[in-house]
Motif scaffolding. Structure first.
Motif, PDB file in Angstrom:
ATOM      1  N   ASN A 261       0.816  -1.219   0.000  1.00 14.27           N
ATOM      2  CA  ASN A 261       0.000   0.000   0.000  1.00 14.27           C
ATOM      3  C   ASN A 261       0.847   1.266   0.000  1.00 14.27           C
ATOM      4  N   VAL A 262       0.299   2.324  -0.605  1.00 16.32           N
ATOM      5  CA  VAL A 262       0.867   3.664  -0.539  1.00 16.32           C
ATOM      6  C   VAL A 262      -0.263   4.601  -0.118  1.00 16.32           C
ATOM      7  N   VAL A 263      -0.177   5.147   1.088  1.00 18.81           N
ATOM      8  CA  VAL A 263      -1.227   6.008   1.612  1.00 18.81           C
ATOM      9  C   VAL A 263      -1.312   7.292   0.799  1.00 18.81           C
ATOM     10  N   GLY A 264      -2.520   7.656   0.408  1.00 19.30           N
ATOM     11  CA  GLY A 264      -2.718   8.885  -0.355  1.00 19.30           C
ATOM     12  C   GLY A 264      -2.325   8.784  -1.807  1.00 19.30           C
ATOM     13  N   GLY A 265      -2.000   7.573  -2.266  1.00 23.82           N
ATOM     14  CA  GLY A 265      -1.592   7.405  -3.654  1.00 23.82           C
ATOM     15  C   GLY A 265      -0.337   8.186  -4.000  1.00 23.82           C
ATOM     16  N   GLY A 266       0.500   8.455  -2.998  1.00 22.36           N
ATOM     17  CA  GLY A 266       1.728   9.212  -3.229  1.00 22.36           C
ATOM     18  C   GLY A 266       1.581  10.702  -3.031  1.00 22.36           C
ATOM     19  N   LYS A 267       0.351  11.173  -2.900  1.00 26.47           N
ATOM     20  CA  LYS A 267       0.107  12.594  -2.676  1.00 26.47           C
ATOM     21  C   LYS A 267       0.133  12.890  -1.174  1.00 26.47           C
ATOM     22  N   PRO A 268       0.364  14.166  -0.783  1.00 28.77           N
ATOM     23  CA  PRO A 268       0.385  14.505   0.645  1.00 28.77           C
ATOM     24  C   PRO A 268      -0.924  14.148   1.345  1.00 28.77           C
ATOM     25  N   VAL A 269      -0.803  13.588   2.523  1.00 28.72           N
ATOM     26  CA  VAL A 269      -1.953  13.284   3.373  1.00 28.72           C
ATOM     27  C   VAL A 269      -1.967  14.339   4.482  1.00 28.72           C
ATOM     28  N   LEU A 270      -3.015  15.146   4.514  1.00 28.28           N
ATOM     29  CA  LEU A 270      -3.054  16.278   5.439  1.00 28.28           C
ATOM     30  C   LEU A 270      -3.622  15.885   6.801  1.00 28.28           C
ATOM     31  N   THR A 271      -2.942  16.334   7.836  1.00 25.71           N
ATOM     32  CA  THR A 271      -3.400  16.097   9.208  1.00 25.71           C
ATOM     33  C   THR A 271      -3.885  17.380   9.869  1.00 25.71           C
ATOM     34  N   GLY A 272      -3.895  18.480   9.152  1.00 27.93           N
ATOM     35  CA  GLY A 272      -4.352  19.765   9.669  1.00 27.93           C
ATOM     36  C   GLY A 272      -4.400  20.748   8.520  1.00 27.93           C
ATOM     37  N   PRO A 273      -4.742  22.028   8.791  1.00 28.03           N
ATOM     38  CA  PRO A 273      -4.841  22.625  10.134  1.00 28.03           C
ATOM     39  C   PRO A 273      -6.271  22.661  10.659  1.00 28.03           C
ATOM     40  N   ALA A 274      -6.384  22.713  11.977  1.00 27.92           N
ATOM     41  CA  ALA A 274      -7.648  22.990  12.655  1.00 27.92           C
ATOM     42  C   ALA A 274      -7.388  24.077  13.687  1.00 27.92           C
ATOM     43  N   LEU A 275      -8.260  25.061  13.764  1.00 27.17           N
ATOM     44  CA  LEU A 275      -8.108  26.134  14.740  1.00 27.17           C
ATOM     45  C   LEU A 275      -8.810  25.753  16.031  1.00 27.17           C
ATOM     46  N   VAL A 276      -8.082  25.841  17.135  1.00 26.34           N
ATOM     47  CA  VAL A 276      -8.571  25.431  18.446  1.00 26.34           C
ATOM     48  C   VAL A 276      -8.668  26.665  19.341  1.00 26.34           C
ATOM     49  N   THR A 277      -9.802  26.826  20.031  1.00 25.71           N
ATOM     50  CA  THR A 277      -9.999  27.940  20.953  1.00 25.71           C
ATOM     51  C   THR A 277     -10.367  27.403  22.332  1.00 25.71           C
ATOM     52  N   GLU A 278     -10.657  28.321  23.256  1.00 26.61           N
ATOM     53  CA  GLU A 278     -11.016  27.894  24.615  1.00 26.61           C
ATOM     54  C   GLU A 278     -12.267  27.029  24.629  1.00 26.61           C
ATOM     55  N   LYS A 279     -13.122  27.142  23.609  1.00 30.25           N
ATOM     56  CA  LYS A 279     -14.331  26.328  23.534  1.00 30.25           C
ATOM     57  C   LYS A 279     -14.012  24.847  23.357  1.00 30.25           C
ATOM     58  N   ASP A 280     -12.826  24.554  22.817  1.00 28.54           N
ATOM     59  CA  ASP A 280     -12.435  23.165  22.558  1.00 28.54           C
ATOM     60  C   ASP A 280     -11.703  22.523  23.732  1.00 28.54           C
ATOM     61  N   VAL A 281     -11.392  23.317  24.739  1.00 29.48           N
ATOM     62  CA  VAL A 281     -10.583  22.819  25.866  1.00 29.48           C
ATOM     63  C   VAL A 281     -11.187  21.588  26.537  1.00 29.48           C
ATOM     64  N   PRO A 282     -12.494  21.569  26.855  1.00 33.08           N
ATOM     65  CA  PRO A 282     -13.037  20.387  27.543  1.00 33.08           C
ATOM     66  C   PRO A 282     -12.817  19.083  26.785  1.00 33.08           C
ATOM     67  N   ALA A 283     -12.868  19.140  25.462  1.00 30.21           N
ATOM     68  CA  ALA A 283     -12.687  17.927  24.666  1.00 30.21           C
ATOM     69  C   ALA A 283     -11.226  17.529  24.525  1.00 30.21           C
ATOM     70  N   LEU A 284     -10.309  18.478  24.727  1.00 31.81           N
ATOM     71  CA  LEU A 284      -8.895  18.215  24.470  1.00 31.81           C
ATOM     72  C   LEU A 284      -8.069  17.930  25.714  1.00 31.81           C
ATOM     73  N   GLU A 285      -8.520  18.369  26.881  1.00 32.72           N
ATOM     74  CA  GLU A 285      -7.703  18.289  28.087  1.00 32.72           C
ATOM     75  C   GLU A 285      -7.193  16.877  28.382  1.00 32.72           C
ATOM     76  N   LYS A 286      -8.055  15.881  28.265  1.00 26.90           N
ATOM     77  CA  LYS A 286      -7.630  14.523  28.621  1.00 26.90           C
ATOM     78  C   LYS A 286      -6.602  13.973  27.639  1.00 26.90           C
ATOM     79  N   PHE A 287      -6.673  14.437  26.372  1.00 28.53           N
ATOM     80  CA  PHE A 287      -5.725  13.955  25.375  1.00 28.53           C
ATOM     81  C   PHE A 287      -4.363  14.628  25.528  1.00 28.53           C
ATOM     82  N   THR A 288      -4.357  15.937  25.775  1.00 28.16           N
ATOM     83  CA  THR A 288      -3.077  16.633  25.939  1.00 28.16           C
ATOM     84  C   THR A 288      -2.402  16.207  27.236  1.00 28.16           C
TER      85      THR A 288
END
Length: 338
Positions: A306-333
């Motif tokens: 296998n070749v992921v993305g068929g050789g093209k870039p596979v994007l992992t971002g960007p996503a903009l994160v604000t204080e509203k996202d903190v409750p969902a992210l705290e346990k992961f960080t």
């Protein structure tokens, strides 16, 4: 969390790819409690494929928490895929090339390489591919990946990420931004600031700081904010790595500035600063996913072609994160995976 519209489709594709990889790599068909008991930390049963050796070489500087998260993802994928994972880093391109050569000499089964200083590692990557060692590039230098002979690139498009920041600053009514570059010659950092400048409705000034010396970096940012009071005050600072957000918060206080601090990249401290409203927003490129997918792709390539993305870039971002996202992210960080 808001994903930039230009990248949304490809980011979603990357996440779907991650799910597909997890299934291929060894999810139990029985499910339920039995499969949970058999699972290792990678979230699936360990692959029964022959043992592989995969090495990662990056441009990480000392104390850069971003790369700790990349390694976490790579190590989980390695445990799942029956891979012996090796890691080394140096912020200088010449030393990176020497590290890559050392792994070629060890006859590894695959290489993961960041391309912050692509010309410095171009020749040694060619040696790796000539020796039959597949290469996946991550994080920086996406445009060089395919010409250098890599299978694919996993990361975010830095120009798109920069433009997303510029658009957000404009939306917030900012007029003058200071873009802090913590490693001169790093093509990805330069692309970020260029993207900010392209999309921002105000003006942008770049500031080069000594990224491996945090007290010096803090002093440089503070001095620039102070000097801005006579030449037009900065109302926002954009840092290009999570550790430099904290440095800018200190510099802001020292300079008596009212500038809003915003940053690229996410870690536990940044989430705390978002919660405390010391930072306005952060750009998340999901470094854990970069490490995880890179190891998984090399495993899949060897065992299933296998070749992921068929050789093209596979994007992992960007996503903009604000204080509203903190409750969902705290346990992961807190556990070092975001």
């Amino acid at each position: 969390m808001r994903t930039n519209r230009k990248a949304a489709g490809r980011t979603a594709a990357a996440l779907l790819t991650a799910c597909a990889l997890a299934l291929v790599a060894g999810c139990s068909g029985s499910g339920g409690k039995d499969s949970e008991d058999k699972a290792d930390d990678g979230g699936g049963t360990k692959a029964k494929t022959p043992r592989m050796k995969i090495a990662m070489v990056t441009h990480s500087g000392e104390g850069d928490t971003f790369w700790d998260i990349v390694q976490s993802g790579a190590e989980v994928a390695a445990a799942k895929d029956n891979v012996d994972f090796l890691y080394a880093a140096n912020k200088e391109g010449k030393e990176q090339a020497q590290l890559i050569q050392s792994y070629i000499d060890q006859d590894v089964d695959g290489l993961v390489v960041s391309l912050a200083k692509p010309e410095a590692v171009k020749a040694v990557i060619a040696k790796a591919t000539a020796a039959g060692i597949p290469v996946v590039t991550i994080n920086s230098g996406a445009e060089f990946s395919q010409p250098f002979g890599a299978l694919s690139h996993i990361g975010q498009d830095e120009a798109i990420a920069g433009e997303a920041v510029g658009e957000e600053l404009t939306r917030r009514g900012k007029k003058k931004a200071l873009c802090v570059i913590h490693e001169q010659g790093n093509v990805s950092l330069e692309e970020r600031c260029a993207g900010v400048k392209k999309a921002f409705g105000g003006t942008v000034e770049n500031l080069n700081v000594e990224g491996t010396n945090m007290p010096s970096s803090t002093s440089s940012i503070e001095a620039k904010l102070q000097s801005g009071k006579s030449t037009g005050e900065f109302d926002t600072v954009v840092t290009l790595g999570a550790p430099f957000a904290a440095a800018s918060v200190k510099a802001k206080a020292g300079a008596g500035s009212n500038a809003e601090i915003n940053t690229f990249d996410l870690n536990e401290d940044v989430v705390k600063q978002l919660k405390a409203k010391e930072i306005g927003f952060a750009v998340d490129q999901q470094p854990y996913l970069q490490g995880y997918l890179a190891v998984d792709e090399l495993w899949l390539n060897k065992n299933n072609g296998n070749v992921v993305g068929g050789g093209k870039p596979v994007l992992t971002g960007p996503a903009l994160v604000t204080e509203k996202d903190v409750p969902a992210l705290e346990k992961f960080t807190a556990r070092g995976t975001r």
